[in-house]
Structures are given as structure tokens and as C-alpha cells.
Design a protein around this motif. Structure first.
Motif, PDB file in Angstrom:
ATOM      1  N   GLU A   1       0.833  -1.213   0.000  1.00  0.00           N
ATOM      2  CA  GLU A   1       0.000   0.000   0.000  1.00  0.00           C
ATOM      3  C   GLU A   1       0.861   1.254   0.000  1.00  0.00           C
ATOM      4  N   THR A   2       1.992   1.203   0.723  1.00  0.00           N
ATOM      5  CA  THR A   2       2.787   2.425   0.877  1.00  0.00           C
ATOM      6  C   THR A   2       4.225   2.264   0.385  1.00  0.00           C
ATOM      7  N   SER A   3       4.532   1.146  -0.270  1.00  0.00           N
ATOM      8  CA  SER A   3       5.896   0.992  -0.795  1.00  0.00           C
ATOM      9  C   SER A   3       5.883   0.234  -2.111  1.00  0.00           C
ATOM     10  N   MET A   4       6.977   0.364  -2.853  1.00  0.00           N
ATOM     11  CA  MET A   4       7.118  -0.310  -4.140  1.00  0.00           C
ATOM     12  C   MET A   4       8.606  -0.543  -4.394  1.00  0.00           C
ATOM     13  N   GLY A   5       8.951  -1.741  -4.847  1.00  0.00           N
ATOM     14  CA  GLY A   5      10.335  -2.020  -5.228  1.00  0.00           C
ATOM     15  C   GLY A   5      10.500  -1.842  -6.732  1.00  0.00           C
ATOM     16  N   ILE A   6      11.679  -1.375  -7.146  1.00  0.00           N
ATOM     17  CA  ILE A   6      11.959  -1.231  -8.581  1.00  0.00           C
ATOM     18  C   ILE A   6      13.361  -1.792  -8.846  1.00  0.00           C
ATOM     19  N   VAL A   7      13.459  -2.706  -9.817  1.00  0.00           N
ATOM     20  CA  VAL A   7      14.713  -3.392 -10.111  1.00  0.00           C
ATOM     21  C   VAL A   7      14.977  -3.294 -11.608  1.00  0.00           C
TER      22      VAL A   7
ATOM     23  N   ARG B   1      10.221  13.154  -5.793  1.00  0.00           N
ATOM     24  CA  ARG B   1      11.077  12.738  -4.685  1.00  0.00           C
ATOM     25  C   ARG B   1      12.100  11.749  -5.234  1.00  0.00           C
ATOM     26  N   ARG B   2      13.299  11.751  -4.669  1.00  0.00           N
ATOM     27  CA  ARG B   2      14.353  10.868  -5.167  1.00  0.00           C
ATOM     28  C   ARG B   2      14.651   9.756  -4.153  1.00  0.00           C
ATOM     29  N   PHE B   3      14.721   8.535  -4.619  1.00  0.00           N
ATOM     30  CA  PHE B   3      15.076   7.368  -3.788  1.00  0.00           C
ATOM     31  C   PHE B   3      16.322   6.722  -4.391  1.00  0.00           C
TER      32      PHE B   3
ATOM     33  N   THR C   1       9.330   4.292  -0.495  1.00  0.00           N
ATOM     34  CA  THR C   1       8.530   4.161   0.729  1.00  0.00           C
ATOM     35  C   THR C   1       7.759   5.458   0.965  1.00  0.00           C
ATOM     36  N   GLY C   2       6.857   5.415   1.937  1.00  0.00           N
ATOM     37  CA  GLY C   2       6.073   6.611   2.271  1.00  0.00           C
ATOM     38  C   GLY C   2       5.061   6.976   1.197  1.00  0.00           C
TER      39      GLY C   2
END
Ligand SMILES: [Fe+2]
Ligand SMILES: [Fe+2]
Length: 441
Positions: free
Chosen positions: A62-68, A91-93, A113-114
């Protein structure tokens, strides 16, 4: 032609040839066109060649996502995310999270996240080539992707996901499966195990998960992944986390931090639960060579399952579906082979799912679509997806001919007060089975 074009092009050619060989239909023609269009989009996206693959969205929540994504040289990487397609207020991750970034010569991973639940975001991946020799750290070219978009999971996300399984790196089957995914446009893809055969190096995993016949298959649609028994084969299988991100630890209580693959998420009205049935060989099987410790892992998932079924967002869902790779129910003729079903899962997870009124358990492993309806002892049906084979399957020197062997995409959606499950035979472009379920009482 560079390596990426070669891999994409040859697979596409093979997939197209196979589709032609099968009875041509409008659905198959449309599927073929979708794969071709995606491959063109992928090639257009390439610039100087540092970023190799399209981004793959993983471990959605719901509040996070992974990217590969994969790169062709040692690189640092980051993702810019915005709530607007013009990328304003992005925003930068950074890859790797806190402290030193997770720069790598082959695969970059970023966790966002967030985020807000059931919300659409736009994003762009970037990579910067780094030459790192002892204390000398030189920065070279930066490359960025075009802007892609995804939606986070949550109760307001469209109640629609698709299941694929047992693709075993077979590119013609993957081409057909991914073309169907492109057509169905689900909110999430559940890859229910045996994406791999045996993983001996990082290259096997890159090819299996990132360099697909339809390269953008997971750049808009996130993938939930359940390990199959073949994700436990090969020396490099121990390092799969470098490509397949685990779930965020904050999704679990400290007791369950080691259960990095288990998930319980809401996709609209559907609560979807992921369990790991582990290897199909017993821990004391001579071929396991003392390198397996799966039974304690299965046992640790039982209290986790009990707790997630009581979580408010799961307990309130109109539909509860569980998923794992190895079937919980054996077929009558296959009961004596412990590699073909998980008795522990049936005896321990099955009653918890019945107590919760779960409608179905989605499995794979046997490479053949089958359906077991609920009965007086359990609330749930078992839906098995097919494998990569087209009409015949080889076991060593033996070949079993069976028209029931075809790759499937199982389309699951809640609509009109019902949960509708359609199992697509993507080889012949037809629906092989349709099942409906009522909401939980
Ligand atoms: Fe399999
Ligand atoms: Fe399997």
C-alpha cells in the motif's frame, strides 16, 4: 544488433513462430502484436547502453514499491517519483537505502517508501556509471529512462490481478503469457513460482526476470512473487534477493522478520496472501545433500498466516485468496508422491483458510490447469495453473502427450458482486475454465 536486441528479437521470433503454428486466431494475432509493440518501445527507450532492462516493479504494497533493473557496467542508481506525469515535485530514492548506496555491476534495486495507498505515481529510473578502484571513485555518464507509471495496492485499487507460473525460462511460452498480460491490464501480476530452472549465476536470474520477450511487462504492473521449488535450485539461488526483492520488514512483526517472501495485501475487494511451500524434495532427501531446511520454514509461516487473517484489512475483505507454488490438494493418483503436494500445507494452512472463509487457493507446480471445488471439509477451491509445455512433457527419456499441457494466465477480478476467475489457455487463445465465487458472509 546489440545483446539486448538479439535476446528480445530472437525470443520474439520464436514466440511468433509458435503462435503461427498453433491455430491462428484473432486473440493470438492481437497477443503477437502486443509483444512486438512492447519490444519496439523497449528498443526506443535505450540510449547509450548503461541501462539494460526496463524497470520491473516488485513487492508492491500500500505504501511501498520495489523497482529493479539491470545495467551493463558498475553503476549507481536512483528513482525519481512524482504524483504528476510532468514529474513535478519529484522525490528521489537511492539504490540500496541508507548509508552506502547499493551500486552494482549488473542489477540495481530501489525501494520507494512513504507512498499513499491506491494512488497513481509516475517515475523515472536513472543510472550513473562509476569507476571504483580503491580510493579513486570516478563518475561517468548518466542515463535515464522515459517516464513510467504505477498504482500502489490498497482497498481502492481495481480488484483485478493475473497469475502466471511454471514458465521455466521458456521464451516462446513467456511471449504468449506476457502478450495476454498486456491485453488484460491487471492491477498486479502474481508470479506463482518456477520462473527459473536452476540459477547458477546472476546472468540466469537477469535473463529470467528482467530481459523478457515483452520487456515492459512489469514497468507498469507490479509483480508479487512466490518461490517455486525451482527458485531453490542452483548455487546462485542463495542470492536471488539481489534481483527479487524481499518484502519490507515493517510489513511483519519482529517474530516474522525472516519470512521475507510472505505477503498479505489488498487489491481492491480481494485480499491476496502469498505462502512459500519451499522445495519439493524433503529436507532429508539424499539429493538435498543436507543443504535444505524447509520444514521449519513452512512451520514458521503457520502463526504468520493465522495473524494476517485476523488483520483488519484482510478480515474485512469480501474475497480472501491464498497462493503458493506446490498444491495443497493431491490428485487421487498422485497422493503417494510427496513431491507433488504439500501435506503440511493442507493440514495446517488449509483449516486456517477455511476458518476465515477463504474462497480459493491458487497453485502451480504440476504444469496442468485443474480445478478442485470446495467440499464439506473446506471453504476453498484449488485452482492450478498450467506450465510452459505445449501438448507434451518430458520426464527424462519419457515423453507424456497430454492436450492439457498449455501455458495459462489466470485472470481474477471482482465485478458485479462476484469474484470471477478465468483461466486462459494462451496457446490456443481460449478460456479453458471459468469459476465464480460469492463474497464471504
Ligand atoms: Fe514447474
Ligand atoms: Fe514446481
Amino acid at each position: 544488433m546489440n545483446r539486448r536486441d538479439f535476446i528480445g528479437g530472437s525470443a520474439l521470433f520464436a514466440a511468433a513462430g509458435l503462435v503461427r503454428a498453433a491455430a491462428a486466431s484473432t486473440a493470438e494475432e492481437a497477443a503477437k502484436a502486443a509483444v512486438a509493440a512492447d519490444a519496439v518501445a523497449f528498443r526506443r527507450q535505450q540510449t547509450s547502453g548503461l541501462i539494460e532492462s526496463m524497470p520491473m516493479l516488485q513487492a508492491p504494497a500500500e505504501t511501498s514499491m520495489g523497482i529493479v533493473w539491470s545495467v551493463t557496467a558498475m553503476a549507481n542508481g536512483w528513482v525519481d517519483v512524482s504524483e504528476s506525469p510532468d514529474m513535478s515535485n519529484a522525490r528521489r530514492f537511492t539504490c540500496g537505502g541508507y548509508g552506502l548506496t547499493g551500486f552494482h555491476e549488473r542489477v540495481l534495486q530501489v525501494r520507494l517508501t512513504g507512498l499513499k495507498p491506491s494512488t497513481r505515481y509516475w517515475y523515472r529510473i536513472r543510472a550513473e556509471r562509476i569507476d571504483y578502484r580503491r580510493n579513486k571513485r570516478m563518475r561517468y555518464e548518466t542515463e535515464e529512462s522515459s517516464v513510467h507509471s504505477f498504482m500502489t495496492l490498497g482497498p481502492r485499487t481495481p480488484s483485478h490481478f493475473c497469475v502466471i507460473n511454471d514458465t521455466h525460462m521458456n521464451r516462446p511460452a513467456l511471449g504468449m503469457v506476457m502478450a495476454k498480460l498486456a491485453e488484460l491490464k491487471p492491477s498486479a501480476i502474481l508470479w506463482n513460482g518456477d520462473a527459473l530452472n536452476a540459477c547458477e549465476t546472476v546472468e540466469t536470474a537477469v535473463e529470467a526476470l528482467l530481459l523478457q520477450p515483452a520487456p515492459g511487462y512489469a514497468s507498469k504492473t507490479p509483480v508479487l512473487f512466490n518461490n517455486g521449488n525451482h527458485e531453490n535450485r542452483g548455487v546462485w539461488a542463495r542470492y536471488l534477493d539481489q534481483i527479487l526483492m524481499k518484502r519490507l520488514p515493517t510489513e511483519r512483526s519482529p517474530r516474522d522478520w525472516e519470512l521475507g517472501r510472505n505477503f498479505a495485501v489488498r487489491i481492491g475487494d480481494i485480499a491476496l496472501i502469498g505462502l512459500d511451500t519451499g522445495d519439493d524434495r524433503a529436507d532429508d532427501h539424499p539429493m538435498s545433500a543436507g543443504l535444505s531446511n524447509f520444514q521449519p520454514y513452512r512451520e514458521a509461516q503457520t502463526p504468520w498466516l493465522k495473524d494476517v487473517l485476523a488483520r483488519p484489512e484482510i478480515a474485512s475483505a469480501p474475497y480472501i485468496l491464498a497462493s503458493c507454488h506446490i498444491p495443497l490438494l493431491p490428485r487421487a493418483s498422485e497422493k503417494d508422491n510427496p513431491m507433488w503436494w504439500t501435506e503440511y500445507g493442507l493440514r495446517n494452512w488449509g483449516p486456517l483458510l477455511t476458518a476465515a472463509g477463504a474462497q480459493a487457493v491458487i497453485v502451480g507446480h504440476m504444469h496442468e490447469y485443474r480445478f478442485n471445488p470446495p467440499d464439506g471439509t473446506r471453504s476453498w477451491a484449488q485452482i492450478e495453473g498450467g506450465g510452459f509445455e505445449l501438448g507434451e512433457r518430458r520426464f527424462g527419456a519419457k515423453t507424456i502427450v497430454n492436450p492439457g499441457y498449455f501455458p495459462t494466465v489466470t485472470d481474477v477480478r471482482a465485478e458485479g458482486g462476484k469474484l470471477v476467475v478465468e483461466v486462459w489457455d494462451v496457446w490456443h487463445g481460449r478460456v479453458a475454465g471459468r469459476h465464480e465465487f460469492s463474497p464471504r458472509r
